[in-house]
Scaffold this motif. Structure first.
Motif, PDB file in Angstrom:
ATOM      1  N   MET A   1     -41.772  10.838   0.429  1.00  0.00           N
ATOM      2  CA  MET A   1     -41.831  11.733   1.559  1.00  0.00           C
ATOM      3  C   MET A   1     -43.306  12.085   1.834  1.00  0.00           C
ATOM      4  SD  MET A   1     -39.930  15.347   2.040  1.00  0.00           S
ATOM      5  CE  MET A   1     -38.589  14.976   3.074  1.00  0.00           C
ATOM      6  N   THR A   2     -43.704  12.011   3.068  1.00  0.00           N
ATOM      7  CA  THR A   2     -45.101  12.295   3.412  1.00  0.00           C
ATOM      8  C   THR A   2     -45.294  13.766   3.747  1.00  0.00           C
ATOM      9  OG1 THR A   2     -44.721  11.748   5.717  1.00  0.00           O
ATOM     10  CG2 THR A   2     -45.489   9.976   4.302  1.00  0.00           C
ATOM     11  N   ARG A   3     -46.429  14.279   3.356  1.00  0.00           N
ATOM     12  CA  ARG A   3     -46.761  15.671   3.644  1.00  0.00           C
ATOM     13  C   ARG A   3     -47.379  15.760   5.032  1.00  0.00           C
ATOM     14  NH1 ARG A   3     -50.606  17.840  -0.600  1.00  0.00           N
ATOM     15  NH2 ARG A   3     -50.553  19.555   0.841  1.00  0.00           N
ATOM     16  N   ILE A   4     -47.014  16.791   5.758  1.00  0.00           N
ATOM     17  CA  ILE A   4     -47.587  16.990   7.090  1.00  0.00           C
ATOM     18  C   ILE A   4     -48.305  18.332   7.201  1.00  0.00           C
ATOM     19  CG2 ILE A   4     -45.960  15.465   8.248  1.00  0.00           C
ATOM     20  CD1 ILE A   4     -44.465  18.004   9.177  1.00  0.00           C
ATOM     21  N   CYS A   5     -48.162  19.180   6.190  1.00  0.00           N
ATOM     22  CA  CYS A   5     -48.806  20.498   6.212  1.00  0.00           C
ATOM     23  C   CYS A   5     -50.046  20.490   5.336  1.00  0.00           C
ATOM     24  CB  CYS A   5     -47.848  21.568   5.718  1.00  0.00           C
ATOM     25  SG  CYS A   5     -46.427  21.777   6.783  1.00  0.00           S
ATOM     26  N   LEU A   6     -51.046  21.229   5.780  1.00  0.00           N
ATOM     27  CA  LEU A   6     -52.296  21.340   5.035  1.00  0.00           C
ATOM     28  C   LEU A   6     -52.447  22.740   4.471  1.00  0.00           C
ATOM     29  CD1 LEU A   6     -54.890  19.614   7.367  1.00  0.00           C
ATOM     30  CD2 LEU A   6     -54.120  18.818   5.161  1.00  0.00           C
ATOM     31  N   TYR A   7     -53.035  22.812   3.307  1.00  0.00           N
ATOM     32  CA  TYR A   7     -53.351  24.075   2.662  1.00  0.00           C
ATOM     33  C   TYR A   7     -54.851  24.107   2.414  1.00  0.00           C
ATOM     34  CZ  TYR A   7     -48.343  24.306   2.018  1.00  0.00           C
ATOM     35  OH  TYR A   7     -46.994  24.344   2.253  1.00  0.00           O
ATOM     36  N   PRO A   8     -55.413  25.286   2.181  1.00  0.00           N
ATOM     37  CA  PRO A   8     -56.865  25.366   1.966  1.00  0.00           C
ATOM     38  C   PRO A   8     -57.382  24.440   0.858  1.00  0.00           C
ATOM     39  CG  PRO A   8     -55.990  27.543   2.332  1.00  0.00           C
ATOM     40  CD  PRO A   8     -54.806  26.615   2.244  1.00  0.00           C
ATOM     41  N   LYS A   9     -56.611  24.269  -0.190  1.00  0.00           N
ATOM     42  CA  LYS A   9     -57.032  23.379  -1.276  1.00  0.00           C
ATOM     43  C   LYS A   9     -57.187  21.940  -0.773  1.00  0.00           C
ATOM     44  CE  LYS A   9     -55.690  22.057  -5.940  1.00  0.00           C
ATOM     45  NZ  LYS A   9     -54.693  22.242  -7.002  1.00  0.00           N
ATOM     46  N   ASP A  10     -56.277  21.506   0.094  1.00  0.00           N
ATOM     47  CA  ASP A  10     -56.356  20.165   0.676  1.00  0.00           C
ATOM     48  C   ASP A  10     -57.596  20.037   1.560  1.00  0.00           C
ATOM     49  OD1 ASP A  10     -53.814  19.511  -0.425  1.00  0.00           O
ATOM     50  OD2 ASP A  10     -52.840  20.440   1.310  1.00  0.00           O
ATOM     51  N   VAL A  11     -57.831  21.055   2.397  1.00  0.00           N
ATOM     52  CA  VAL A  11     -58.977  21.029   3.303  1.00  0.00           C
ATOM     53  C   VAL A  11     -60.278  21.013   2.509  1.00  0.00           C
ATOM     54  CG1 VAL A  11     -60.189  22.298   5.116  1.00  0.00           C
ATOM     55  CG2 VAL A  11     -57.706  22.096   5.182  1.00  0.00           C
ATOM     56  N   ALA A  12     -60.335  21.772   1.422  1.00  0.00           N
ATOM     57  CA  ALA A  12     -61.530  21.785   0.581  1.00  0.00           C
ATOM     58  C   ALA A  12     -61.785  20.393   0.000  1.00  0.00           C
ATOM     59  CB  ALA A  12     -61.383  22.817  -0.532  1.00  0.00           C
ATOM     60  N   VAL A  43     -51.213  18.592   9.953  1.00  0.00           N
ATOM     61  CA  VAL A  43     -52.346  17.673  10.030  1.00  0.00           C
ATOM     62  C   VAL A  43     -52.823  17.588  11.485  1.00  0.00           C
ATOM     63  CG1 VAL A  43     -53.031  15.254   9.787  1.00  0.00           C
ATOM     64  CG2 VAL A  43     -51.662  16.334   8.006  1.00  0.00           C
ATOM     65  N   GLN A  44     -51.883  17.554  12.423  1.00  0.00           N
ATOM     66  CA  GLN A  44     -52.235  17.473  13.844  1.00  0.00           C
ATOM     67  C   GLN A  44     -53.009  18.701  14.297  1.00  0.00           C
ATOM     68  OE1 GLN A  44     -51.861  14.868  15.818  1.00  0.00           O
ATOM     69  NE2 GLN A  44     -50.892  13.701  14.188  1.00  0.00           N
ATOM     70  N   ASP A  45     -52.576  19.896  13.886  1.00  0.00           N
ATOM     71  CA  ASP A  45     -53.276  21.136  14.237  1.00  0.00           C
ATOM     72  C   ASP A  45     -54.718  21.085  13.728  1.00  0.00           C
ATOM     73  OD1 ASP A  45     -50.897  22.178  15.277  1.00  0.00           O
ATOM     74  OD2 ASP A  45     -50.404  23.232  13.405  1.00  0.00           O
ATOM     75  N   PHE A  46     -54.873  20.693  12.485  1.00  0.00           N
ATOM     76  CA  PHE A  46     -56.188  20.633  11.857  1.00  0.00           C
ATOM     77  C   PHE A  46     -57.085  19.607  12.544  1.00  0.00           C
ATOM     78  CE2 PHE A  46     -58.916  18.691   8.550  1.00  0.00           C
ATOM     79  CZ  PHE A  46     -59.700  19.789   8.235  1.00  0.00           C
ATOM     80  N   CYS A  47     -56.525  18.447  12.862  1.00  0.00           N
ATOM     81  CA  CYS A  47     -57.319  17.379  13.472  1.00  0.00           C
ATOM     82  C   CYS A  47     -57.712  17.695  14.911  1.00  0.00           C
ATOM     83  CB  CYS A  47     -56.567  16.053  13.387  1.00  0.00           C
ATOM     84  SG  CYS A  47     -56.473  15.440  11.689  1.00  0.00           S
ATOM     85  N   ARG A  48     -56.880  18.416  15.624  1.00  0.00           N
ATOM     86  CA  ARG A  48     -57.252  18.832  16.977  1.00  0.00           C
ATOM     87  C   ARG A  48     -58.488  19.720  16.940  1.00  0.00           C
ATOM     88  NH1 ARG A  48     -51.843  20.504  17.811  1.00  0.00           N
ATOM     89  NH2 ARG A  48     -50.675  18.656  18.282  1.00  0.00           N
ATOM     90  N   LEU A  49     -58.570  20.597  15.944  1.00  0.00           N
ATOM     91  CA  LEU A  49     -59.701  21.515  15.833  1.00  0.00           C
ATOM     92  C   LEU A  49     -60.961  20.799  15.362  1.00  0.00           C
ATOM     93  CD1 LEU A  49     -60.760  24.496  15.816  1.00  0.00           C
ATOM     94  CD2 LEU A  49     -60.221  24.475  13.385  1.00  0.00           C
ATOM     95  N   THR A  50     -60.839  19.946  14.355  1.00  0.00           N
ATOM     96  CA  THR A  50     -62.013  19.348  13.726  1.00  0.00           C
ATOM     97  C   THR A  50     -62.459  18.043  14.363  1.00  0.00           C
ATOM     98  OG1 THR A  50     -60.644  18.170  12.113  1.00  0.00           O
ATOM     99  CG2 THR A  50     -61.454  20.360  11.486  1.00  0.00           C
ATOM    100  N   GLY A  51     -61.564  17.374  15.081  1.00  0.00           N
ATOM    101  CA  GLY A  51     -61.913  16.093  15.670  1.00  0.00           C
ATOM    102  C   GLY A  51     -61.773  14.926  14.703  1.00  0.00           C
ATOM    103  N   LEU A  52     -61.241  15.190  13.522  1.00  0.00           N
ATOM    104  CA  LEU A  52     -61.011  14.111  12.559  1.00  0.00           C
ATOM    105  C   LEU A  52     -59.813  13.275  12.999  1.00  0.00           C
ATOM    106  CD1 LEU A  52     -61.460  16.086   9.223  1.00  0.00           C
ATOM    107  CD2 LEU A  52     -63.065  14.481  10.249  1.00  0.00           C
ATOM    108  N   ASP A  53     -59.745  12.047  12.519  1.00  0.00           N
ATOM    109  CA  ASP A  53     -58.645  11.152  12.849  1.00  0.00           C
ATOM    110  C   ASP A  53     -57.415  11.532  12.022  1.00  0.00           C
ATOM    111  OD1 ASP A  53     -57.441   8.812  14.039  1.00  0.00           O
ATOM    112  OD2 ASP A  53     -57.635   7.885  12.057  1.00  0.00           O
ATOM    113  N   ALA A  54     -56.314  11.804  12.697  1.00  0.00           N
ATOM    114  CA  ALA A  54     -55.096  12.258  12.026  1.00  0.00           C
ATOM    115  C   ALA A  54     -54.556  11.205  11.057  1.00  0.00           C
ATOM    116  CB  ALA A  54     -54.030  12.614  13.056  1.00  0.00           C
ATOM    117  N   THR A  55     -54.693   9.948  11.386  1.00  0.00           N
ATOM    118  CA  THR A  55     -54.203   8.887  10.509  1.00  0.00           C
ATOM    119  C   THR A  55     -54.978   8.871   9.198  1.00  0.00           C
ATOM    120  OG1 THR A  55     -53.649   7.574  12.458  1.00  0.00           O
ATOM    121  CG2 THR A  55     -53.742   6.412  10.348  1.00  0.00           C
ATOM    122  N   GLU A  56     -56.295   8.989   9.276  1.00  0.00           N
ATOM    123  CA  GLU A  56     -57.119   8.994   8.070  1.00  0.00           C
ATOM    124  C   GLU A  56     -56.826  10.210   7.200  1.00  0.00           C
ATOM    125  OE1 GLU A  56     -61.224   8.624   9.089  1.00  0.00           O
ATOM    126  OE2 GLU A  56     -60.974   6.628   9.937  1.00  0.00           O
TER     127      GLU A  56
END
Length: 67
Positions: A1-12, A43-56
């Protein structure tokens, strides 16, 4: 199962920022998505803000852990 939610530890881990800085970034992503406090950040919310590629980001988040 793939994770779609990010937590601060992941972002760090993904960005190389400190945990406190990652918490602020997750909070900004939540606010930018118009979600209430305590709502999960995707992941989509985070990538919209940062401009990072959601797939990566998704691949890095769901990479198998070597032990």
């Amino acid at each position: 199962m793939t994770r779609i939610c990010l937590y601060p530890k992941d972002v760090a881990a993904l960005t190389g920022r400190s945990y406190d800085s990652a918490k602020r970034l997750v909070r900004r992503a939540r606010q930018a998505a118009g979600k209430p406090a305590g709502a999960l950040v995707t992941v989509q919310d985070f990538c919209r803000l940062t401009g990072l590629d959601a797939t990566e980001v998704s691949e890095a988040l769901n990479a198998p852990v070597s032990r």
